[in-house]
Write a protein that holds these residues in place. Sequence first.
Motif, short mmCIF file in Angstrom:
data_model
loop_
_atom_site.label_atom_id
_atom_site.label_comp_id
_atom_site.label_asym_id
_atom_site.label_seq_id
_atom_site.Cartn_x
_atom_site.Cartn_y
_atom_site.Cartn_z
N ASN A 192 10.08 8.58 -3.96
CA ASN A 192 9.98 8.72 -2.51
C ASN A 192 9.58 7.40 -1.87
N GLU A 193 8.63 6.69 -2.50
CA GLU A 193 8.17 5.41 -1.96
C GLU A 193 9.30 4.39 -1.99
N GLU A 194 10.07 4.39 -3.08
CA GLU A 194 11.17 3.43 -3.19
C GLU A 194 12.25 3.71 -2.16
N ASN A 195 12.42 4.96 -1.78
CA ASN A 195 13.45 5.35 -0.82
C ASN A 195 13.00 5.19 0.63
N GLU A 196 11.73 4.86 0.83
CA GLU A 196 11.24 4.67 2.19
C GLU A 196 11.90 3.47 2.84
N SER A 197 12.10 3.56 4.14
CA SER A 197 12.63 2.43 4.88
C SER A 197 11.53 1.40 5.10
N PHE A 198 11.92 0.24 5.59
CA PHE A 198 10.97 -0.83 5.89
C PHE A 198 9.88 -0.33 6.85
N THR A 199 10.29 0.31 7.93
CA THR A 199 9.31 0.78 8.92
C THR A 199 8.44 1.91 8.37
N GLN A 200 9.01 2.78 7.56
CA GLN A 200 8.22 3.88 6.98
C GLN A 200 7.12 3.36 6.07
N LYS A 201 7.43 2.32 5.32
CA LYS A 201 6.41 1.74 4.43
C LYS A 201 5.26 1.16 5.25
N ILE A 202 5.60 0.45 6.31
CA ILE A 202 4.56 -0.14 7.15
C ILE A 202 3.74 0.93 7.85
N GLU A 203 4.41 1.94 8.36
CA GLU A 203 3.69 3.02 9.05
C GLU A 203 2.75 3.75 8.10
N GLY A 253 1.38 2.34 5.39
CA GLY A 253 0.30 1.41 5.10
C GLY A 253 -0.73 1.35 6.20
N HIS A 254 -0.26 1.45 7.43
CA HIS A 254 -1.16 1.37 8.59
C HIS A 254 -1.69 2.73 9.04
N GLN A 255 -1.38 3.77 8.29
CA GLN A 255 -1.89 5.11 8.61
C GLN A 255 -1.52 5.53 10.04
N LYS A 256 -0.24 5.39 10.38
CA LYS A 256 0.21 5.68 11.73
C LYS A 256 -0.10 7.10 12.16
N GLU A 257 0.17 8.07 11.30
CA GLU A 257 -0.06 9.47 11.67
C GLU A 257 -1.53 9.72 11.99
N LYS A 258 -2.40 9.17 11.18
CA LYS A 258 -3.84 9.33 11.41
C LYS A 258 -4.26 8.63 12.70
N PHE A 259 -3.68 7.45 12.95
CA PHE A 259 -4.00 6.69 14.16
C PHE A 259 -3.60 7.47 15.41
N LEU A 260 -2.40 8.04 15.41
CA LEU A 260 -1.90 8.75 16.58
C LEU A 260 -2.63 10.08 16.82
N LYS A 312 3.86 -6.90 0.32
CA LYS A 312 4.44 -5.91 -0.59
C LYS A 312 3.38 -5.06 -1.28
N ALA A 313 2.21 -5.63 -1.51
CA ALA A 313 1.17 -4.91 -2.24
C ALA A 313 0.50 -3.84 -1.40
N THR A 314 0.41 -4.07 -0.08
CA THR A 314 -0.35 -3.15 0.78
C THR A 314 0.49 -2.48 1.86
N ASN A 315 1.67 -3.00 2.12
CA ASN A 315 2.53 -2.56 3.23
C ASN A 315 1.90 -2.83 4.59
N LEU A 316 0.91 -3.70 4.64
CA LEU A 316 0.30 -4.09 5.91
C LEU A 316 1.01 -5.31 6.47
N ILE A 317 1.19 -5.33 7.78
CA ILE A 317 1.79 -6.49 8.42
C ILE A 317 0.82 -7.68 8.32
N GLU A 318 1.32 -8.79 7.81
CA GLU A 318 0.49 -9.99 7.76
C GLU A 318 0.93 -11.02 8.81
N LYS A 319 2.24 -11.07 9.07
CA LYS A 319 2.75 -12.04 10.03
C LYS A 319 3.87 -11.43 10.86
N ALA A 320 4.01 -11.91 12.09
CA ALA A 320 5.14 -11.53 12.91
C ALA A 320 5.52 -12.72 13.78
#
Length: 251
Positions: free
Chosen positions: A21-32, A34-41, A164-172
């Motif tokens: 499931n993790e391997e099939n996640e999209s780029f945005t899904q992995k970041i979300e 990692g950042h606990q988007k559901e919990k944040f919202l 890649k290790a945490t799925n957290l955004i480091e740079k933009a």
Amino acid sequence: MNKIFATILFSILVFAGCKSNEENESFTQKIERGHQKEKFLNKQAIQYDFKLEFGGKERMDAKFTILTNSSQGVIEYKNGSKIIFDKDKVFYSSNIPNEKGVRFDAFTWEYFFLFPYKLTDPGTKWSTYDNIEADQEKYLSQKLSFESGTGDAPDDWYVVYADKATNLIEKAAYIVTANGTKEEAEKNPHAVQYLEYKDVDGIPIATKWLYWEWKEGQGLTNNIGNASLRNIKFVTVNEDTFKTDSSFKTK
């Protein structure tokens, strides 16, 4: 079947399923994730003290209170002045420190804060990005652009780097087209680097931001600014939090 063997087999299948499931996640899904988007919202609002410097000079020192869904927010300055935004409307006190940049300040800095939770907002478009920088193996990278009519600056774009290790955004990396053309902005791209993540109610939040000049193929070059976030906490707000009166101007 031997019960012990059955238990081991079940555990292996569950683990394999999770990994798949993790391997099939999209780029945005992995970041979300990692950042606990559901919990944040699931939180109503977040508050933090924000200090911003560019070129060694203070650009902003204020308290932010924003709804986690980004629809409303208030920026409170040391002198008591405020910027209040409600969706695309901006209201501000007459004694605001930087009246010319009110609309930019209302939406830019809170967007950088909420960025990990806004990757799939309406109007976002993702495309592949060929990262050839020296540390490319450390990151997942893609490019974000916007459909016409999205927000105040639909011609802006971002190149997002997630660890890649945490799925957290480091740079933009990004361009700012608010005061000019896309062609002009692309001559001087910048980047924000998110550092010193801290756990706030189970949600990782970067407490130190560095701003850089950025060059495609090379990445971060010259440091041009920094920001610190303190006293970060989730809060409950009411209608008075974003209340304006007849003394407020609009922009």
